[in-house]
Design an enzyme around this catalytic site. Structure first.
Site, PDB file in Angstrom:
ATOM      1  N   ASP A  63       1.090  -0.989   0.385  1.00  0.00           N
ATOM      2  CA  ASP A  63      -0.306   0.095   0.013  1.00  0.00           C
ATOM      3  C   ASP A  63       0.844   1.012   0.188  1.00  0.00           C
ATOM      4  O   ASP A  63       2.098   1.115  -0.488  1.00  0.00           O
ATOM      5  CB  ASP A  63      -1.157   0.361   1.518  1.00  0.00           C
ATOM      6  N   HIS A 119      10.679   0.331 -11.773  1.00  0.00           N
ATOM      7  CA  HIS A 119      10.919  -1.113 -13.168  1.00  0.00           C
ATOM      8  C   HIS A 119       9.599  -2.247 -12.455  1.00  0.00           C
ATOM      9  O   HIS A 119       9.840  -2.406 -10.695  1.00  0.00           O
ATOM     10  CB  HIS A 119      11.935  -1.559 -13.009  1.00  0.00           C
TER      11      HIS A 119
END
Ligand SMILES: *[C@@H]1O[C@H](CO)[C@@H](O)[C@H](O)[C@H]1NC(C)=O
Ligand SMILES: *[C@@H]1O[C@H](CO)[C@@H](O)[C@H](O)[C@H]1NC(C)=O
Length: 444
Positions: free
Chosen positions: A218, A293
């Site tokens: 989160d 990435h």
């Protein structure tokens, strides 16, 4: 710019030569050494035992009472159990030195350590090995999010929190509510692979947050409303939800927020602004030097965010938002392109600038850029006007030049899950490719 910001800009800050985004000096007013010289309150003298069984709660409260008007409360190295939560309320010119490891054993909700109505405060580990182990998996394995948060500060002025490790909180790890002039740095936060286990949440004024690593699923380091003058840099979202502004609702008031040097790996997004309806503003925002990435979204402005219910209002107005120097790759650019801007039709975004932005897909050979009701420069943004417009999507099938970007050797390869104990990490040596921590790590 809103008038209230002009008033805070005049403090004697220039001497330190740091960062325009802040409005004045951050951190405690007096050093730990001077606090310790005045008085030292070891929890061991107030009934604590490093036996991983005796409740640290009452001894910590007693040591705090004895040192809160000036002094250092010390939790020496060793293993402690925390069964009852502690509120450190009031006082000033105190420090809390956590060199031990505190294991949650109690099960109440709330906040394990709650600091409020105080000033000139430093919470830190002198060794960089002090940690709070929330053992959240004991809740999560039962499907429950009802446990406590680890650390919360409220109405604290001139403070720092640093060189601490927070692990596996049953709920949020660290929230700063209505604080000011704070510095938070050199922190490793590692939680379960779930929503609702936020890393750092801040809604405060004049804060410098830097050199933080967050693993969870989160919020990594997220700004909520109201907030102004916040600088966030050298952030490693190491398998997380990613950083965000929001979620934003009615009367949002956010300004002068800068994120810089943010590395995001395997997260939900690199940066998201999330709202759905609502009102107010978020303005004068800079998101620069981002590397990503393996993320789902990259730049994601979503003012129709489906994970929150629609709030009354035309939308939160975004103005003067700069995204610059973003590099790297996204998981699947055809599914979720690296630029997704969906501004509120009722309050179109203005003065958005996207420059030096080069990202490419890890899957397939095309990606999309999407803009809706956004004005400014770069990619699919419309240059001029102020009316709403429907989403415009462009698809590209060649990699932009200069997209390749460094990875961190330590990127987490497998999530920690939610059902087994999560190991306490050591502090990483770096939080962004090529950057050394701004303040040396404790114990290094
Ligand atoms: C836009 O925001 C930046 C960063 O906060 C600030 O330096 C700049 O002055 C703002 N520009 C305008 C026109 O307000
Ligand atoms: C990222 O997480 C992995 C797994 O916990 C850890 O080995 C690595 O040290 C973390 N990276 C950093 C920079 O802390």
């Amino acid at each position: 710019m809103h008038f209230s910001q002009i008033l805070v800009g005049a403090t004697a800050f220039l001497s330190t030569g740091v960062v325009a985004q802040l409005s004045g000096t951050v951190g405690p007013k007096t050093s730990v050494a001077s606090k310790t010289a005045k008085k030292k309150c070891s929890v061991l003298d107030y009934g604590a035992k490093a036996d991983k069984t005796t409740d640290l709660g009452p001894p910590l409260a007693s040591a705090f009472a004895a040192c809160k008007t000036g002094g250092t409360i010390v939790i020496p190295s060793g293993d402690y159990a925390l069964k009852t939560w502690v509120t450190l309320n009031g006082g000033s010119a105190w420090a809390l030195q956590i060199d031990g490891i505190i294991y949650r054993t109690g099960t109440a909700g709330g906040n394990m350590i709650f600091i409020e109505h105080t000033s000139d405060v430093e919470v830190f580990s002198s060794t960089g090995k002090g940690a709070i182990q929330g053992n959240g998996y004991e809740f999560h394995a039962q499907g429950s999010r009802s446990g406590p948060r680890i650390l919360r500060t409220y109405d604290v002025d001139r403070f720092s929190v640093h060189d601490l490790i927070l692990v596996d909180s049953p709920a949020f790890h660290f929230s700063m509510d209505t604080c000011k002039n704070g510095e938070v740095y050199n922190m490793a936060i590692r939680g379960g692979n779930w929503g609702g286990l936020d890393g750092v949440d801040v809604w405060s004024t004049n804060m410098w947050i830097h050199d933080i690593m967050v693993t969870n699923k989160d919020e990594c380091v997220t700004v909520k409303s109201p907030s102004t003058n916040i600088l966030i840099e050298n952030i490693y979202c190491n398998w997380s939800g990613g950083c965000a502004l929001g979620s934003l609702g009615a009367n949002t008031a956010i300004s002068k927020i800068q994120y810089k040097n943010v590395y995001t790996w395997n997260s939900n997004q690199m940066m998201m602004i999330k709202s759905n309806g609502g009102s107010g503003y978020a303005e004068d925002l800079v998101f620069e030097n981002f590397i990503g990435h393996g993320n789902a979204y990259s730049l994601d402005i979503d003012q129709y965010w489906s994970s929150m219910s629609t709030i009354a209002g035309d939308g939160v107005k975004l103005t003067n938002v700069t995204m610059k120097n973003w590099k790297g790759t996204e998981a699947n650019g055809a599914q979720r392109g690296p630029i997704k801007i969906a501004c509120a039709d009722g309050a179109p975004c203005t003065e958005l600038t996207i420059s030096d932005f080069a990202m490419w897909t890890e899957t397939g050979s095309k990606q999309t850029y999407t803009c809706r009701s956004g004005y400014g420069s770069g990619f699919c943004l419309k240059a001029s006007g102020s009316a709403s417009y429907a989403a415009v999507t462009s698809t590209v099938s060649a990699a932009p030049s200069g997209y390749s970007a460094a990875t961190m050797a330590d990127d987490l390869k497998t999530a920690f899950g939610t059902t087994v104990s999560i190991p306490i990490p050591t502090m990483p040596a770096s939080f962004f490719p090529g950057a050394t921590p701004i303040s040396a790590l404790a114990g290094s």
